[in-house]
Design a protein around this motif. Structure first.
Motif, PDB file in Angstrom:
ATOM      1  N   HIS A 123       0.816  -1.211   0.000  1.00 45.03           N
ATOM      2  CA  HIS A 123       0.000   0.000   0.000  1.00 45.03           C
ATOM      3  C   HIS A 123       0.854   1.267   0.000  1.00 45.03           C
ATOM      4  O   HIS A 123       0.357   2.330  -0.350  1.00 45.03           O
ATOM      5  CB  HIS A 123      -0.923   0.015   1.226  1.00 45.03           C
ATOM      6  N   LYS A 124       2.119   1.150   0.400  1.00 45.81           N
ATOM      7  CA  LYS A 124       2.915   2.361   0.610  1.00 45.81           C
ATOM      8  C   LYS A 124       4.156   2.480  -0.272  1.00 45.81           C
ATOM      9  O   LYS A 124       4.764   3.543  -0.332  1.00 45.81           O
ATOM     10  CB  LYS A 124       3.338   2.458   2.081  1.00 45.81           C
ATOM     11  N   LEU A 125       4.568   1.392  -0.934  1.00 51.46           N
ATOM     12  CA  LEU A 125       5.797   1.447  -1.713  1.00 51.46           C
ATOM     13  C   LEU A 125       5.521   1.349  -3.212  1.00 51.46           C
ATOM     14  O   LEU A 125       4.569   0.696  -3.653  1.00 51.46           O
ATOM     15  CB  LEU A 125       6.750   0.317  -1.299  1.00 51.46           C
ATOM     16  N   GLU A 126       6.412   1.990  -3.967  1.00 51.48           N
ATOM     17  CA  GLU A 126       6.354   1.926  -5.422  1.00 51.48           C
ATOM     18  C   GLU A 126       6.914   0.582  -5.905  1.00 51.48           C
ATOM     19  O   GLU A 126       7.621  -0.104  -5.168  1.00 51.48           O
ATOM     20  CB  GLU A 126       7.157   3.079  -6.029  1.00 51.48           C
ATOM     21  N   PRO A 127       6.609   0.193  -7.155  1.00 51.56           N
ATOM     22  CA  PRO A 127       7.052  -1.120  -7.653  1.00 51.56           C
ATOM     23  C   PRO A 127       8.544  -1.378  -7.499  1.00 51.56           C
ATOM     24  O   PRO A 127       8.945  -2.475  -7.088  1.00 51.56           O
ATOM     25  CB  PRO A 127       6.633  -1.092  -9.130  1.00 51.56           C
ATOM     26  N   GLU A 128       9.390  -0.409  -7.831  1.00 51.76           N
ATOM     27  CA  GLU A 128      10.842  -0.625  -7.706  1.00 51.76           C
ATOM     28  C   GLU A 128      11.237  -0.828  -6.250  1.00 51.76           C
ATOM     29  O   GLU A 128      12.157  -1.598  -5.958  1.00 51.76           O
ATOM     30  CB  GLU A 128      11.602   0.560  -8.307  1.00 51.76           C
ATOM     31  N   GLU A 129      10.545  -0.167  -5.335  1.00 48.61           N
ATOM     32  CA  GLU A 129      10.840  -0.321  -3.907  1.00 48.61           C
ATOM     33  C   GLU A 129      10.357  -1.676  -3.399  1.00 48.61           C
ATOM     34  O   GLU A 129      11.002  -2.288  -2.547  1.00 48.61           O
ATOM     35  CB  GLU A 129      10.194   0.827  -3.126  1.00 48.61           C
ATOM     36  N   VAL A 130       9.229  -2.147  -3.923  1.00 50.25           N
ATOM     37  CA  VAL A 130       8.755  -3.492  -3.575  1.00 50.25           C
ATOM     38  C   VAL A 130       9.752  -4.535  -4.066  1.00 50.25           C
ATOM     39  O   VAL A 130      10.079  -5.500  -3.346  1.00 50.25           O
ATOM     40  CB  VAL A 130       7.356  -3.751  -4.171  1.00 50.25           C
ATOM     41  N   GLN A 131      10.272  -4.349  -5.264  1.00 49.27           N
ATOM     42  CA  GLN A 131      11.271  -5.288  -5.780  1.00 49.27           C
ATOM     43  C   GLN A 131      12.560  -5.228  -4.978  1.00 49.27           C
ATOM     44  O   GLN A 131      13.235  -6.246  -4.810  1.00 49.27           O
ATOM     45  CB  GLN A 131      11.542  -4.994  -7.259  1.00 49.27           C
ATOM     46  N   ASP A 132      12.916  -4.052  -4.495  1.00 49.71           N
ATOM     47  CA  ASP A 132      14.084  -3.938  -3.623  1.00 49.71           C
ATOM     48  C   ASP A 132      13.900  -4.813  -2.383  1.00 49.71           C
ATOM     49  O   ASP A 132      14.818  -5.536  -1.978  1.00 49.71           O
ATOM     50  CB  ASP A 132      14.290  -2.476  -3.221  1.00 49.71           C
ATOM     51  N   ILE A 133      12.713  -4.764  -1.785  1.00 48.42           N
ATOM     52  CA  ILE A 133      12.433  -5.584  -0.597  1.00 48.42           C
ATOM     53  C   ILE A 133      12.440  -7.066  -0.969  1.00 48.42           C
ATOM     54  O   ILE A 133      12.973  -7.906  -0.233  1.00 48.42           O
ATOM     55  CB  ILE A 133      11.089  -5.172   0.027  1.00 48.42           C
ATOM     56  N   GLU A 158      19.144   4.121  -5.401  1.00 47.72           N
ATOM     57  CA  GLU A 158      18.125   5.164  -5.215  1.00 47.72           C
ATOM     58  C   GLU A 158      16.821   4.560  -4.718  1.00 47.72           C
ATOM     59  O   GLU A 158      16.220   5.051  -3.747  1.00 47.72           O
ATOM     60  CB  GLU A 158      17.894   5.924  -6.513  1.00 47.72           C
ATOM     61  N   ALA A 159      16.376   3.488  -5.344  1.00 41.68           N
ATOM     62  CA  ALA A 159      15.141   2.818  -4.914  1.00 41.68           C
ATOM     63  C   ALA A 159      15.298   2.262  -3.506  1.00 41.68           C
ATOM     64  O   ALA A 159      14.370   2.334  -2.686  1.00 41.68           O
ATOM     65  CB  ALA A 159      14.786   1.699  -5.891  1.00 41.68           C
ATOM     66  N   SER A 160      16.483   1.716  -3.194  1.00 50.11           N
ATOM     67  CA  SER A 160      16.723   1.138  -1.875  1.00 50.11           C
ATOM     68  C   SER A 160      16.659   2.193  -0.786  1.00 50.11           C
ATOM     69  O   SER A 160      16.026   2.003   0.258  1.00 50.11           O
ATOM     70  CB  SER A 160      18.093   0.452  -1.841  1.00 50.11           C
ATOM     71  N   ILE A 161      17.326   3.316  -1.018  1.00 53.17           N
ATOM     72  CA  ILE A 161      17.370   4.370   0.001  1.00 53.17           C
ATOM     73  C   ILE A 161      15.995   4.994   0.189  1.00 53.17           C
ATOM     74  O   ILE A 161      15.579   5.275   1.323  1.00 53.17           O
ATOM     75  CB  ILE A 161      18.434   5.423  -0.375  1.00 53.17           C
ATOM     76  N   ASN A 162      15.250   5.180  -0.888  1.00 52.12           N
ATOM     77  CA  ASN A 162      13.890   5.704  -0.746  1.00 52.12           C
ATOM     78  C   ASN A 162      13.006   4.742   0.043  1.00 52.12           C
ATOM     79  O   ASN A 162      12.187   5.173   0.858  1.00 52.12           O
ATOM     80  CB  ASN A 162      13.289   5.996  -2.117  1.00 52.12           C
ATOM     81  N   GLY A 163      13.179   3.451  -0.178  1.00 54.43           N
ATOM     82  CA  GLY A 163      12.422   2.464   0.596  1.00 54.43           C
ATOM     83  C   GLY A 163      12.756   2.525   2.072  1.00 54.43           C
ATOM     84  O   GLY A 163      11.876   2.462   2.931  1.00 54.43           O
ATOM     85  N   LEU A 164      14.050   2.663   2.386  1.00 57.11           N
ATOM     86  CA  LEU A 164      14.462   2.758   3.790  1.00 57.11           C
ATOM     87  C   LEU A 164      13.939   4.038   4.434  1.00 57.11           C
ATOM     88  O   LEU A 164      13.530   4.036   5.603  1.00 57.11           O
ATOM     89  CB  LEU A 164      15.995   2.709   3.884  1.00 57.11           C
TER      90      LEU A 164
END
Length: 435
Positions: free
Chosen positions: A153-163, A248-254
């Motif tokens: 619900h809160k993360l963008e696709p690239e951030e979900v893939q990072d996780i 970039e995606a990783s740091i935004n997710g964190l």
């Protein structure tokens, strides 16, 4: 944390540490098997057969927590992505998009497609997990990647893939090899418990203490490597997650993880300090707060109003006392008093964290309504952290030193990715070229 900036590890050092730790397993596992063989010969199996109660008690002490953990994983409310209904939607994701993202993550990291299940859990915290029990074919269906529903619900696709990449790191690449032989360790613990129960007997309170002490020492020793290298593994799994779409995606997710935790922490503090519901126990307040947290994005004002309504509802339920409720209160009054003391101590700790200086990283956002940092802004964020090392990144316990011993503070995780970005990008390019 003035010295934290100087404690950012290098990628090469972490890889060497984990490799060295895993070489130890070729000594530890044969040693455990040998010890188990000795115990098999030392145990009087006729006594076990004649009086099965003693070994049952011993097993409860030695392997009870392991069994309980497996049962909790089994009972956890979860759903495989493939088993979701056709009309199920979590934010912008349906089952097919999630399957596509997972397959793409596997390909980008050049990992095997072993039909590893991906579960969605009902948890409202912005988090995820991976499970590999280490029992071979037993309980194999529990092994997999677990995504909390809030992530979707809160993360963008690239951030979900990072996780996803981070959790796949735990499963496929960055783990302690000894954990994959947990069945051997558990069997050794069970045999040791049976042997100790026969040596000390189970006829006195002292014998119970002896068995409990044996269990504590055994599992402390067996988990020594995990405690020692837990942060190493977390850094390397962050590293692998960053190889999917870059740091970039990783740091935004964190950053989103920290901001979400900070919001919930602030609202929890408000609920704990509320004078309108003094009759509620700490457990009831925590339950009310968790029930109020919605899925998806919400402002602090909206969340505070939701928590207030939930507390009010909880208070009404608690006021509907009965004789059984009163008897329960009398029976548990000492436990409630202990919980109240812990609750007050937690409230004081939160207040100290809230009063600590914090970085104004929000000033770096192009859009105040959207938490997203591009490379130049991440560069500025790192400069901010390095110029004000004593300032917290978020008002949350792990940034103030109250860490679990496994997960490094978010500030250090971000600095690790930034300082090792060239090596991570090089590894990413090599992996991408392989597929």
């Amino acid at each position: 944390m003035p010295s934290a900036i100087h404690n950012v590890p290098s990628r090469a050092d972490l890889l060497r540490q984990l490799e060295a730790a895993n070489r130890f397993v070729w000594l530890s596992v044969p040693g455990q098997l040998g010890a188990a063989g000795c115990l098999v010969t030392l145990i009087d199996w006729h006594r076990v057969e004649a009086n099965p109660l003693l070994p049952t008690i011993a097993l409860a002490f030695m392997v009870g927590p392991i069994v309980l953990g497996i049962m909790q994983s089994w009972a956890q409310k979860k759903k495989k992505i493939g088993d979701l209904r056709e009309d199920t939607q979590f934010g912008q994701y349906d089952k097919y998009r999630l399957q596509t993202l997972f397959q793409d993550t596997l390909q980008r990291l050049n990992l095997p497609d072993e039909k590893l299940p991906v579960y969605i859990t009902a948890d409202k915290f912005l988090n995820a997990g991976a499970l590999h029990l280490g029992f071979g074919g037993f309980f194999k269906s529990l092994n997999g990647v677990y995504l909390n529903r809030q992530v979707l619900h809160k993360l963008e696709p690239e951030e979900v893939q990072d996780i996803m990449g981070h959790e796949l790191g735990h499963y496929y690449k960055h783990y302690l090899l000894g954990d994959r032989f947990r069945a051997v360790t558990t069997a050794l613990g069970a045999l040791l418990g049976i042997y100790v129960s026969q040596v000390v007997g189970m006829g006195s309170f002292i014998s119970m203490i002896a068995l409990s002490g044996c269990a504590t020492i055994f599992w402390s020793v067996s988990s020594f490597q995990r405690a020692r290298h837990g942060q190493t593994i977390e850094y390397l799994c962050d590293d692998l997650g960053a190889q999917v779409h870059g740091i970039e995606a990783s740091i935004n997710g964190l950053m989103k993880l920290g901001a979400d935790s900070e919001l919930q922490q602030a609202v929890l503090q408000q609920a704990m300090q509320s004078r309108h519901y003094e009759g509620l126990s700490p457990a009831e307040i925590m339950h009310a707060v968790q029930a109020a947290v919605p899925y998806g994005h919400v402002s602090r004002d909206e969340l505070e109003r939701a928590v207030e309504r939930s507390l009010k509802k909880q208070a009404k339920q608690s006021q509907q006392t009965s004789f059984s409720g009163f008897a329960k209160y009398l029976w548990n009054s000492d436990l409630e008093e202990d919980a109240k003391e812990e609750f007050d101590a937690e409230l004081r700790k939160i207040a100290r964290i809230q009063s600590a200086p914090r970085l104004n990283w929000e000033s770096l956002l192009e859009d105040p309504e959207r938490l997203h940092l591009c490379d130049p802004q991440i560069d500025q964020l790192v400069a901010m952290m390095q110029s004000q090392p004593s300032h917290l990144l978020f008002h949350i316990p792990d940034e103030a030193g109250s860490i679990d011993g496994v997960h490094p503070p978010l500030k250090l995780r971000i600095l690790y990715l930034w300082h090792n970005r060239d090596e991570i990008e090089s590894a990413r390019s090599e992996t991408n070229s392989a597929w």
